[in-house]
Design an enzyme around this catalytic site. Structure first.
Site, PDB file in Angstrom:
ATOM      1  N   GLU A  60       0.852  -1.188   0.000  1.00 35.25           N
ATOM      2  CA  GLU A  60       0.000   0.000   0.000  1.00 35.25           C
ATOM      3  C   GLU A  60       0.893   1.244   0.000  1.00 35.25           C
ATOM      4  O   GLU A  60       2.013   1.212   0.531  1.00 35.25           O
ATOM      5  CB  GLU A  60      -0.879  -0.022   1.263  1.00 35.25           C
ATOM      6  CG  GLU A  60      -1.752   1.207   1.415  1.00 35.25           C
ATOM      7  CD  GLU A  60      -2.848   1.060   2.472  1.00 35.25           C
ATOM      8  OE1 GLU A  60      -2.918  -0.005   3.130  1.00 35.25           O
ATOM      9  OE2 GLU A  60      -3.629   2.010   2.637  1.00 35.25           O
ATOM     10  N   TYR A  78      -7.065  -8.921  11.430  1.00 34.10           N
ATOM     11  CA  TYR A  78      -5.767  -8.799  12.103  1.00 34.10           C
ATOM     12  C   TYR A  78      -5.946  -9.217  13.553  1.00 34.10           C
ATOM     13  O   TYR A  78      -7.006  -9.005  14.135  1.00 34.10           O
ATOM     14  CB  TYR A  78      -5.268  -7.346  12.074  1.00 34.10           C
ATOM     15  CG  TYR A  78      -5.012  -6.811  10.674  1.00 34.10           C
ATOM     16  CD1 TYR A  78      -3.799  -7.033  10.044  1.00 34.10           C
ATOM     17  CD2 TYR A  78      -5.980  -6.076  10.000  1.00 34.10           C
ATOM     18  CE1 TYR A  78      -3.552  -6.540   8.771  1.00 34.10           C
ATOM     19  CE2 TYR A  78      -5.744  -5.578   8.717  1.00 34.10           C
ATOM     20  CZ  TYR A  78      -4.527  -5.815   8.109  1.00 34.10           C
ATOM     21  OH  TYR A  78      -4.280  -5.326   6.850  1.00 34.10           O
ATOM     22  N   ASN A  92      -6.664   1.533   2.810  1.00 37.50           N
ATOM     23  CA  ASN A  92      -7.397   2.771   3.079  1.00 37.50           C
ATOM     24  C   ASN A  92      -6.962   3.887   2.117  1.00 37.50           C
ATOM     25  O   ASN A  92      -7.752   4.749   1.750  1.00 37.50           O
ATOM     26  CB  ASN A  92      -7.166   3.218   4.522  1.00 37.50           C
ATOM     27  CG  ASN A  92      -7.697   2.205   5.519  1.00 37.50           C
ATOM     28  OD1 ASN A  92      -8.546   1.376   5.186  1.00 37.50           O
ATOM     29  ND2 ASN A  92      -7.199   2.250   6.743  1.00 37.50           N
ATOM     30  N   GLN A  96       1.302  -6.604   5.405  1.00 40.62           N
ATOM     31  CA  GLN A  96       1.642  -6.302   4.033  1.00 40.62           C
ATOM     32  C   GLN A  96       2.986  -6.962   3.737  1.00 40.62           C
ATOM     33  O   GLN A  96       3.354  -7.886   4.458  1.00 40.62           O
ATOM     34  CB  GLN A  96       1.655  -4.797   3.857  1.00 40.62           C
ATOM     35  CG  GLN A  96       0.259  -4.183   4.159  1.00 40.62           C
ATOM     36  CD  GLN A  96       0.094  -2.739   3.726  1.00 40.62           C
ATOM     37  OE1 GLN A  96       0.934  -2.166   3.061  1.00 40.62           O
ATOM     38  NE2 GLN A  96      -1.007  -2.128   4.129  1.00 40.62           N
ATOM     39  N   GLU A 132      -6.596  -9.366   3.345  1.00 42.76           N
ATOM     40  CA  GLU A 132      -5.756  -8.732   4.381  1.00 42.76           C
ATOM     41  C   GLU A 132      -5.795  -9.623   5.605  1.00 42.76           C
ATOM     42  O   GLU A 132      -6.875  -9.849   6.177  1.00 42.76           O
ATOM     43  CB  GLU A 132      -6.253  -7.330   4.742  1.00 42.76           C
ATOM     44  CG  GLU A 132      -5.960  -6.295   3.691  1.00 42.76           C
ATOM     45  CD  GLU A 132      -6.237  -4.869   4.172  1.00 42.76           C
ATOM     46  OE1 GLU A 132      -6.009  -4.578   5.358  1.00 42.76           O
ATOM     47  OE2 GLU A 132      -6.699  -4.074   3.337  1.00 42.76           O
ATOM     48  N   ASN A 171     -12.098  -0.764  -1.043  1.00 43.58           N
ATOM     49  CA  ASN A 171     -11.460  -1.347   0.141  1.00 43.58           C
ATOM     50  C   ASN A 171     -12.275  -1.007   1.386  1.00 43.58           C
ATOM     51  O   ASN A 171     -12.595   0.166   1.616  1.00 43.58           O
ATOM     52  CB  ASN A 171     -10.043  -0.757   0.294  1.00 43.58           C
ATOM     53  CG  ASN A 171      -9.371  -1.221   1.571  1.00 43.58           C
ATOM     54  OD1 ASN A 171      -8.974  -2.381   1.688  1.00 43.58           O
ATOM     55  ND2 ASN A 171      -9.247  -0.341   2.549  1.00 43.58           N
ATOM     56  N   GLU A 172     -12.594  -2.009   2.174  1.00 41.05           N
ATOM     57  CA  GLU A 172     -13.229  -1.835   3.498  1.00 41.05           C
ATOM     58  C   GLU A 172     -14.281  -0.736   3.496  1.00 41.05           C
ATOM     59  O   GLU A 172     -14.250   0.165   4.343  1.00 41.05           O
ATOM     60  CB  GLU A 172     -12.153  -1.570   4.561  1.00 41.05           C
ATOM     61  CG  GLU A 172     -11.229  -2.748   4.749  1.00 41.05           C
ATOM     62  CD  GLU A 172     -10.282  -2.638   5.949  1.00 41.05           C
ATOM     63  OE1 GLU A 172     -10.165  -1.555   6.555  1.00 41.05           O
ATOM     64  OE2 GLU A 172      -9.659  -3.672   6.279  1.00 41.05           O
TER      65      GLU A 172
HETATM   66  O1  AHR Z   1      -3.108  -2.952   6.083  1.00 42.09           O
HETATM   67  C1  AHR Z   1      -3.329  -1.785   6.812  1.00 42.09           C
HETATM   68  C2  AHR Z   1      -4.760  -1.279   6.699  1.00 42.09           C
HETATM   69  O2  AHR Z   1      -5.625  -2.174   7.337  1.00 42.09           O
HETATM   70  C3  AHR Z   1      -5.319  -1.184   5.306  1.00 42.09           C
HETATM   71  O3  AHR Z   1      -5.018   0.039   4.695  1.00 42.09           O
HETATM   72  C4  AHR Z   1      -6.798  -1.263   5.542  1.00 42.09           C
HETATM   73  O4  AHR Z   1      -7.485  -1.814   4.449  1.00 42.09           O
HETATM   74  C5  AHR Z   1      -6.922  -2.085   6.812  1.00 42.09           C
HETATM   75  O5  AHR Z   1      -7.760  -1.479   7.715  1.00 42.09           O
END
Ligand code: AHR
Length: 502
Positions: A28, A245, A73, A350, A293, A173-174
């Protein structure tokens, strides 16, 4: 003291063929992922395009099949046109997602070039935050149309005669998250996504597109979001995304190591929602999942709050990963493999510097973090047919998660080279596990190697000064007798037992 655990697998009891794209990753425009990560003109190892060769070497070793780009993001406020054409004409912009300044020295064409150098494919995410259908179709035309139209000819005028042929596209994205620029309700997003998908496929019918699922299992709109978005998009999209995450803020390692149990529950729930919409629509199509992700993310949270805004490429989200993080990543990889009939793509988020397996210093070294190793092993040896693991293991309970097996394991059969690889984590912090794998229908097997990643200190990390403090060693001691494989899995260890079928 040691416990024992057993796994039975059979050649014919197959979960599915593992799609290579299960081992994807993500870059990113965030922190030092691009600037100072993959791209640093003037670095001693940089090639003529500014690509760091030391980073490329570490990426190539991983055999990363696909890399998601440019966000995250970031993408919800990004104009892809800022990143094309002569570099001196490109604007500097405020990036509101990460409160930085984006210099646009690196964009679509540079990333396509970098991907070639890294021997990987591009997964491009379009902006559905501040942009819409027009930019969606135009970026596909710019990237993939051969010639003879405004955008394809513009690409050619930028020095790229051959189209990039980007096959995989994320529809934003999200978009459920309040932190997202241009957040949408599920209905608003579903409508925007289906119209974007339609025109993108009209420009290039060979592409596949991914609709946004929830940003995490814990989102208040989870499940309803997926059902509504799919209601709008089901026949027009190929994948639905999942993001997740985990962290260990409370320093509760048994719970942290058990998180992948919740990850599997998440995958199964999303698959069930897809099947519900399929049934409702009397559709013949199966919706696949893109877990685009996933990782451990928490170490850098406090440091990030202190970063001054509006810098170029500050050190954001630079988690320094521990041994125990590598175990969680190993368990998450096993969870993905156990669900690889449904999860066809996944991206470790990432790849460089930003919550990443690879770290760099600006102008200095590049090295592998602890989590690099389970990712490397799975990507190298986890290709082929994933086999249904019948696991008998002692279990433990935490306050939040019950019935957590100490043994987390799966096997992958590579028919082409006659190898079977067993991936196994012993979650116990106190005891070794006497492990037996019954490979019944495979006949006689021999051990190629037994790799182990462990460290007496679960908080041990790799740094530029000590880059191999946590690194795998061979000689784990697995033995094969006919089709029975036995090994002692040390407490809190990641194990890769590679076998040859005779
Ligand atoms: O990977 C970091 C961030 O986590 C990304 O930009 C977003 O998509 C997620 O919230």
């Amino acid at each position: 003291m040691s416990h024992s655990a057993k796994m039975i697998v059979d050649k014919d009891f197959v979960i599915g063929r593992v799609d290579d794209r299960l081992y994807g990753s993500f870059i990113e425009h965030l922190g030092r992922a691009v600037y100072g990560g993959i791209f640093e003109p003037g670095h001693p190892t940089a090639d003529e395009r500014g690509f760091r060769r030391d980073v490329l070497d570490l990426v190539r070793k991983l055999r990363v099949p696909i890399v998601r780009y440019p966000g995250g993001n970031f993408v919800s406020g990004y104009d892809w046109k800022d990143g094309i054409g002569p570099v001196e004409n490109r604007p500097r912009r405020l990036d509101l997602a990460w409160r930085t300044v984006e210099p646009n020295l690196f964009g679509l064409n540079e990333f396509a070039d970098w991907s070639k150098a890294a021997a990987t494919d591009v997964m491009w995410a379009i902006n559905l935050g501040t942009q819409g259908i027009d930019d969606a179709r135009n970026v596909v035309e710019y990237a993939n149309h051969p010639s003879g139209s405004y955008w394809s000819d513009l690409r050619i005028s930028h020095g790229y005669k051959a189209p990039h042929n980007i096959k995989t596209w994320c529809l934003g994205n999200e978009m459920d998250g309040p932190w997202q620029i241009g957040r949408k309700t599920a209905d608003e997003y579903g409508r925007a996504a289906v119209e974007a998908a339609k025109v993108m496929k009209w420009v290039d019918p060979s592409i596949e597109v991914v609709a946004c699922g929830s940003s995490a299992l814990g989102m208040p709109t989870f499940a309803e979001w997926e059902a509504t978005v799919l209601d709008h998009t089901y026949e027009h999209v190929d994948f639905l995304s999942l993001h997740q995450y985990y962290g260990n803020r409370e320093n509760d390692t048994p719970t942290f190591l058990a998180r992948s149990v919740q990850m599997e529950e998440f995958i199964r729930s999303v698959a069930a929602i897809c099947d519900y919409v399929k049934a409702k629509k009397r559709s013949k199509k199966k919706m696949y999942l893109s877990f685009d992700e996933w990782n451990v993310w928490f170490h850098s949270n406090d440091a990030d709050k202190k970063i001054e805004p509006w810098q170029i490429a500050p050190p954001q989200l630079e988690d320094v990963y521990t041994m125990e993080d590598a175990l969680v990543v190993g368990c998450m990889l096993i969870s993905l493999l156990k669900n690889s009939d449904r999860v066809r793509m996944a991206c470790l988020a990432q790849l460089v510097n930003v919550i990443a397996p690879i770290m760099t210093e600006n102008g200095g070294a590049a090295w592998a973090q602890t989590i690099y190793y389970p990712y490397l092993h799975a990507s190298l040896y986890g290709r082929g047919q994933a086999l249904v693991p019948l696991v008998q293991s002692p279990k433990y309970d935490t306050k939040e998660i019950t019935d957590v097996p100490y043994l987390e394991s799966v096997a992958v059969h590579n028919e082409e080279n006659g190898e079977i690889t067993i991936f196994a984590v012993n979650r116990s912090l106190d005891d070794a596990l006497l492990f037996e794998a019954d490979l019944r229908s495979f006949g006689d097997c021999s051990v190629i190697e037994h790799l182990v990643l462990e460290n007496a200190d679960l908080k041990a990390v790799n740094t530029s000064a000590d880059p191999e403090r946590v690194a795998p060693r061979a000689g784990g001691g697995a033995a094969a007798d006919g089709s029975k494989v036995t090994a002692l899995l040390n407490k809190a260890s990641w194990n890769v037992i590679r076998l040859r079928t005779v």
